[in-house]
Each structure stands twice: as structure tokens, then as C-alpha cells.
Enzyme design. Structure first.
Site, PDB file in Angstrom:
ATOM      1  N   ALA A   1     -24.716 -40.450   3.533  1.00 21.28           N
ATOM      2  CA  ALA A   1     -25.861 -41.226   3.068  1.00 21.28           C
ATOM      3  C   ALA A   1     -27.112 -40.384   3.294  1.00 21.28           C
ATOM      4  O   ALA A   1     -27.137 -39.521   4.184  1.00 21.28           O
ATOM      5  CB  ALA A   1     -25.952 -42.523   3.856  1.00 21.28           C
TER       6      ALA A   1
ATOM      7  N   GLY B   1     -21.009 -41.240   4.983  1.00 20.14           N
ATOM      8  CA  GLY B   1     -20.710 -41.941   3.731  1.00 20.14           C
ATOM      9  C   GLY B   1     -19.847 -41.110   2.787  1.00 20.14           C
ATOM     10  O   GLY B   1     -19.093 -41.668   1.981  1.00 20.14           O
TER      11      GLY B   1
ATOM     12  N   GLU C   1     -16.454 -41.675   3.899  1.00 17.48           N
ATOM     13  CA  GLU C   1     -16.068 -43.055   3.548  1.00 17.48           C
ATOM     14  C   GLU C   1     -15.740 -43.202   2.063  1.00 17.48           C
ATOM     15  O   GLU C   1     -14.812 -43.922   1.704  1.00 17.48           O
ATOM     16  CB  GLU C   1     -17.206 -44.012   3.933  1.00 17.48           C
ATOM     17  CG  GLU C   1     -17.373 -44.137   5.438  1.00 17.48           C
ATOM     18  CD  GLU C   1     -18.600 -44.937   5.810  1.00 17.48           C
ATOM     19  OE1 GLU C   1     -19.719 -44.415   5.613  1.00 17.48           O
ATOM     20  OE2 GLU C   1     -18.450 -46.063   6.284  1.00 17.48           O
TER      21      GLU C   1
ATOM     22  N   GLU D   1     -21.973 -40.928  12.365  1.00 10.03           N
ATOM     23  CA  GLU D   1     -23.059 -41.918  12.392  1.00 10.03           C
ATOM     24  C   GLU D   1     -23.601 -42.175  13.792  1.00 10.03           C
ATOM     25  O   GLU D   1     -24.806 -42.332  13.974  1.00 10.03           O
ATOM     26  CB  GLU D   1     -22.584 -43.241  11.762  1.00 10.03           C
ATOM     27  CG  GLU D   1     -22.466 -43.207  10.242  1.00 10.03           C
ATOM     28  CD  GLU D   1     -21.126 -42.706   9.743  1.00 10.03           C
ATOM     29  OE1 GLU D   1     -20.332 -42.190  10.559  1.00 10.03           O
ATOM     30  OE2 GLU D   1     -20.870 -42.835   8.537  1.00 10.03           O
TER      31      GLU D   1
HETATM   32  N1  COA Z   1     -29.170 -36.716   3.921  1.00  2.00           N
HETATM   33  C1  COA Z   1     -30.272 -36.127   3.429  1.00  2.00           C
HETATM   34  N2  COA Z   1     -30.388 -34.791   3.298  1.00  2.00           N
HETATM   35  C2  COA Z   1     -29.353 -34.037   3.699  1.00  2.00           C
HETATM   36  C3  COA Z   1     -28.178 -34.577   4.228  1.00  2.00           C
HETATM   37  C4  COA Z   1     -28.102 -35.991   4.332  1.00  2.00           C
HETATM   38  N3  COA Z   1     -26.993 -36.624   4.773  1.00  2.00           N
HETATM   39  N4  COA Z   1     -27.332 -33.580   4.552  1.00  2.00           N
HETATM   40  C5  COA Z   1     -27.968 -32.446   4.220  1.00  2.00           C
HETATM   41  N5  COA Z   1     -29.186 -32.714   3.718  1.00  2.00           N
HETATM   42  C6  COA Z   1     -30.202 -31.774   3.250  1.00  2.00           C
HETATM   43  C7  COA Z   1     -30.904 -31.074   4.412  1.00  2.00           C
HETATM   44  O1  COA Z   1     -31.910 -31.892   4.955  1.00  2.00           O
HETATM   45  C8  COA Z   1     -31.436 -29.842   3.715  1.00  2.00           C
HETATM   46  O2  COA Z   1     -32.575 -30.200   2.957  1.00  2.00           O
HETATM   47  P1  COA Z   1     -33.970 -29.364   3.138  1.00  2.00           P
HETATM   48  O3  COA Z   1     -33.608 -27.991   2.670  1.00  2.00           O
HETATM   49  O4  COA Z   1     -34.907 -30.093   2.251  1.00  2.00           O
HETATM   50  O5  COA Z   1     -34.289 -29.433   4.595  1.00  2.00           O
HETATM   51  C9  COA Z   1     -30.321 -29.518   2.704  1.00  2.00           C
HETATM   52  O6  COA Z   1     -29.573 -30.722   2.532  1.00  2.00           O
HETATM   53  C10 COA Z   1     -29.369 -28.425   3.197  1.00  2.00           C
HETATM   54  O7  COA Z   1     -28.875 -28.828   4.458  1.00  2.00           O
HETATM   55  P2  COA Z   1     -28.957 -27.908   5.785  1.00  2.00           P
HETATM   56  O8  COA Z   1     -28.939 -28.833   6.970  1.00  2.00           O
HETATM   57  O9  COA Z   1     -30.093 -26.974   5.688  1.00  2.00           O
HETATM   58  O10 COA Z   1     -27.600 -27.111   5.651  1.00  2.00           O
HETATM   59  P3  COA Z   1     -26.725 -26.489   6.835  1.00  2.00           P
HETATM   60  O11 COA Z   1     -25.680 -25.653   6.188  1.00  2.00           O
HETATM   61  O12 COA Z   1     -27.590 -25.871   7.860  1.00  2.00           O
HETATM   62  O13 COA Z   1     -26.021 -27.763   7.526  1.00  2.00           O
HETATM   63  C11 COA Z   1     -24.805 -29.854   7.536  1.00  2.00           C
HETATM   64  C12 COA Z   1     -25.093 -28.541   6.794  1.00  2.00           C
HETATM   65  C13 COA Z   1     -23.954 -30.716   6.628  1.00  2.00           C
HETATM   66  C14 COA Z   1     -24.072 -29.578   8.846  1.00  2.00           C
HETATM   67  C15 COA Z   1     -26.152 -30.567   7.854  1.00  2.00           C
HETATM   68  O14 COA Z   1     -26.918 -30.632   6.661  1.00  2.00           O
HETATM   69  C16 COA Z   1     -25.995 -31.976   8.357  1.00  2.00           C
HETATM   70  O15 COA Z   1     -25.645 -32.171   9.521  1.00  2.00           O
HETATM   71  N6  COA Z   1     -26.240 -32.993   7.498  1.00  2.00           N
HETATM   72  C17 COA Z   1     -26.153 -34.362   7.892  1.00  2.00           C
HETATM   73  C18 COA Z   1     -24.747 -34.844   7.864  1.00  2.00           C
HETATM   74  C19 COA Z   1     -24.620 -36.255   8.350  1.00  2.00           C
HETATM   75  O16 COA Z   1     -24.927 -36.605   9.489  1.00  2.00           O
HETATM   76  N7  COA Z   1     -24.150 -37.137   7.442  1.00  2.00           N
HETATM   77  C20 COA Z   1     -23.891 -38.504   7.729  1.00  2.00           C
HETATM   78  C21 COA Z   1     -25.025 -39.349   7.354  1.00  2.00           C
HETATM   79  S1  COA Z   1     -24.644 -41.057   7.699  1.00  2.00           S
END
Ligand code: COA
Length: 256
Positions: free
Chosen positions: A64, A109, A112, A132
Site C-alpha cells: 500500500a 498489500g 496480500e 505492516e
Molecule cells: N509506498 C509508497 N512509496 C513506496 C513504497 C510504498 N509502499 N515502496 C517504495 N516506495 C517508493 C520509495 O519511497 C521511493 O520513492 P522516492 O524515490 O520518491 O523516495 C521509490 O519507491 C523507490 O524506493 P526505495 O526505497 O528508494 O528503493 P530501495 O531499493 O532502496 O528499497 C524497498 C526497496 C521495497 C525495500 C523499500 O522501498 C521499502 O521498504 N518500501 C516499503 C515496503 C513496505 O513496507 N510495504 C508495505 C506497506 S503496508
């Protein structure tokens, strides 16, 4: 907005979440658009199998949209949760098989939505988590309900309470994914499996999916009674006559 792409080839609809700058994270617009695309593929009589994947080789769906969630009130969070639930229910209740081709991060999500698919194929680069609790929230699109039904209560609890990420090999070991392929082969192998499914009877597939889905809401004895009824009902269809007769006549079955 165009966050979702659908293309249809050889009766397989490939539905792709296309928001690579946010790792295909899902905000309300993405959820609504994806639900519409899945429903259109279900309604399209040319389509027999639906494959759901994410654009690029980094993410299936990274969850999400956290940035948007950070601004939500309780009421808005409820509406957002309902949109995700509607998408997951639409996928799960599809009479056509929906296969998740998980090409990268399937987090929160994203995991999910893959759980709502009828089964999951993954690339070696796929990574799964229900993170989460790290954000002070809980899964809201079916994680606490579908994950235990797929991998068992103990492992689901470990994943949801731990919030840690697992790789494709571990996801395969615990039964979260059905098969693992190299990144280059994932879509080709998923399509090859879809072509195998297409040879099978569509009504029999739909009825199998319905019985399997409903098994979660029924007692065993109820489910067994329901299954024997469905089994018998199919005998009044052309499809069943064709399938059984083709075997007896030593020829391939031709299902419409
Ligand atoms: N919601 C909104 N934006 C997200 C996102 C999410 N769930 N997951 C990634 N992004 C965005 C980042 O904010 C970043 O945007 P920006 O460049 O404007 O800052 C872009 O996607 C690239 O992500 P980044 O974090 O720079 O890549 P990474 O390779 O360093 O890390 C992840 C990848 C997936 C480990 C990391 O993005 C992350 O932990 N995301 C959240 C995952 C999460 O908790 N999901 C469950 C949500 S309920």
C-alpha cells in the site's frame, strides 16, 4: 491515470501494475484501476487465464502507498481498506484462474494481493513480507486471513509478527509460492502453464475454484456435500459430455 496495462495474447490476459517510480505501490487510484482491469478480463469472453505482474524487475507490488497512508484519518483508512478488500475479493472469486507472477518485492498489500490470486509463481529475485507491524499497522487486505490458510497458522504468525522479508527459495519451502523460475523465464513459464490450463474445461475449472474458495467458510462435511453436488451438476453440461466422450473416443477434448 494509467497505472495498469492489460494485453491479451492466446487467451491469456497479462495485467501489469505500472507505477515503477513507487515500486508499483498501490494508492486508491491504482486499486480502483486494477479492480476495473481484472473485472474486464473476467468479463472478456476471449480470456481464459489472467496473469498479474508488476512492471520492471524490481517490484511486483511494494505494498500500500505509505506516503498516502501517512495522511489518512480512520475514516479514510477504512475506505482505503475496503478498496483493497474489493480488489482481493474480485481476484479470489474470479471463475478464471488468476496467477500471480511475482517478479520482485511483494510486500504488505502486494503480498496480500498475491495471496488472493489462485496461486503464485515467482522469480528468483522475488521477496515477500508482511512488514505492516514495522509501520505500526496490521495487514488490511486479507493478510491475517489468507496467509494462515496458505502456509499454516504458525508460519503466518511468525511472518506477520516478525515483519521480516523472505526470499523466493524460502517462500517456496513454506508453500507460499508454487514454483520459482529465473527472472528471464518467469513470464514465459507462467504463460506456458496458462496454455496448459486453457486446454482444460472452463466450467470445471470455475467450479473447482468455487469449491476450493468456499472450503474456508464451510465445515468439512458441508464442503464434501457441496462438492458432490457440484460434481453431479456438471454432468448436465456439454463440457462434461465432451470431456468424458473424448477420452472414450481416444481423441483430445475440445472445450468451448
Ligand atoms: N509506498 C509508497 N512509496 C513506496 C513504497 C510504498 N509502499 N515502496 C517504495 N516506495 C517508493 C520509495 O519511497 C521511493 O520513492 P522516492 O524515490 O520518491 O523516495 C521509490 O519507491 C523507490 O524506493 P526505495 O526505497 O528508494 O528503493 P530501495 O531499493 O532502496 O528499497 C524497498 C526497496 C521495497 C525495500 C523499500 O522501498 C521499502 O521498504 N518500501 C516499503 C515496503 C513496505 O513496507 N510495504 C508495505 C506497506 S503496508
Amino acid at each position: 491515470m494509467n497505472f495498469i496495462q492489460t494485453s491479451v495474447h492466446d487467451r491469456v490476459a497479462a495485467v501489469t501494475v505500472d507505477r515503477p517510480d513507487a515500486l508499483n505501490a498501490m494508492n486508491p487510484s491504482v486499486l480502483k484501476e486494477l479492480t476495473t482491469h481484472i473485472q474486464s478480463a473476467i468479463d472478456n469472453t476471449d480470456v481464459r487465464v489472467i496473469v498479474l505482474t508488476g512492471r520492471g524487475d524490481k517490484a511486483f507490488i511494494a505494498g500500500a502507498d505509505i506516503k498516502e497512508m501517512s495522511q489518512m484519518s480512520t475514516k479514510e483508512a477504512y475506505s482505503f481498506g475496503q478498496l483493497g478488500k474489493k480488489l482481493a475479493d474480485t481476484i479470489e472469486q474470479s471463475p478464471k484462474p488468476v496467477i500471480a507472477a511475482v517478479n520482485g518485492f511483494a510486500l504488505g498489500g502486494g503480498c496480500e494481493i498475491s495471496l488472493a490470486c489462485h496461486f503464485r509463481f515467482a522469480s528468483e529475485k522475488a521477496k515477500f513480507a508482511q512488514p505492516e507491524v514495522k509501520l505500526g499497522i496490521i495487514p488490511g487486505w486479507g493478510g491475517t486471513q489468507r496467509l494462515p490458510r496458505i502456509v499454516g497458522k504458525g508460519i503466518a504468525t511468525e511472518l506477520i509478527i516478525g515483519g521480516h522479508m523472505i526470499d523466493a527459495k524460502e517462500a517456496h519451502r513454506i508453500g507460499l509460492v508454487n514454483r520459482v523460475f529465473s527472472s528471464d523465464a518467469l513470464l514465459e513459464e507462467t504463460n506456458a502453464f496458462a496454455q496448459l490450463i486453457i486446454k482444460n474445461g472452463p466450467q470445471a475449472i470455475a467450479e473447482s475454484l468455487r469449491c476450493i474458495n468456499e472450503s474456508s467458510n464451510r465445515t468439512l462435511s458441508d464442503g464434501l456435500s457441496h462438492e458432490v453436488n457440484s460434481f453431479a451438476q456438471l454432468f448436465s453440461t456439454e463440457e462434461t459430455k465432451e470431456g468424458l466422450t473424448a477420452f472414450v473416443e481416444k481423441r483430445p477434448a475440445h472445450f468451448r
